[in-house]
Design an enzyme around this catalytic site. Structure first.
Site, short mmCIF file in Angstrom:
data_model
loop_
_atom_site.label_atom_id
_atom_site.label_comp_id
_atom_site.label_asym_id
_atom_site.label_seq_id
_atom_site.Cartn_x
_atom_site.Cartn_y
_atom_site.Cartn_z
CB ALA A 63 56.11 50.09 25.53
CE1 TYR A 64 48.72 48.01 21.64
CE2 TYR A 64 49.40 45.74 21.31
CZ TYR A 64 48.42 46.71 21.27
OH TYR A 64 47.16 46.39 20.88
CD GLN A 65 54.37 41.81 22.64
OE1 GLN A 65 55.51 41.77 23.08
NE2 GLN A 65 53.96 41.01 21.69
CB SER A 97 50.62 48.93 28.48
OG SER A 97 50.37 48.81 27.09
CE LYS A 98 45.74 46.97 24.00
NZ LYS A 98 44.37 47.40 24.18
#
Length: 142
Positions: free
Chosen positions: A38-40, A42-43
């Site tokens: 999710a972090y990767q 969105s970034k």
């Protein structure tokens, strides 16, 4: 949400020769890793949008900067115990870097060593994927 905010601010930034800073992560420059999807995602999504719109923003007199950060010692990483002993930037150093980029209006900043991580990520992608497949099969008891 960040795209909506940027789009809403473009008229104001254009009138005032504004500057948009994209605070990204080195993760978007290297092969994705498990447990951070999710972090990767969105970034990476915002970074791709931002890099695509840079020529349009620059044509309208809006400066752009992308800052690619490594691990930063913040409350977000605190619950992940494996990060306790890993090297990480101090948030105060990141704040200084952001200030420097605002003043210099340099287009991109990434740590000097990222070029090696990018090359290694590309060269060792398949062995890493094979390793991760074996690791996760083992973790599942298969």
């Amino acid at each position: 949400v960040p795209v909506k905010i940027c789009l809403a601010l473009i008229p104001i930034l254009e009138r005032n020769s504004g500057h948009i800073l994209n605070i990204s992560a080195i993760n978007v420059l290297i092969e994705p890793m498990p447990e951070w999807a999710a972090y990767q995602a969105s970034k990476s999504a915002f970074d791709q949008w931002f890099r695509s719109v840079i020529p349009e923003l620059n044509r309208r007199g809006i400066s752009t900067t992308s800052i690619y950060l490594p691990l930063v010692r913040t409350r977000m990483i605190a619950p992940t115990k494996s990060y306790d002993k890993m090297p990480a930037m101090k948030s105060s150093h990141v704040a200084q870097l952001i200030g420097k980029m605002i003043i210099s209006r340099k287009r991109i900043h990434k740590p000097w060593w990222v070029k090696f991580a990018e090359q290694g990520s590309f060269l060792f992608r398949r062995p890493m994927q094979a390793y991760l497949r074996r690791k996760y099969k083992k973790d599942r008891g298969v």
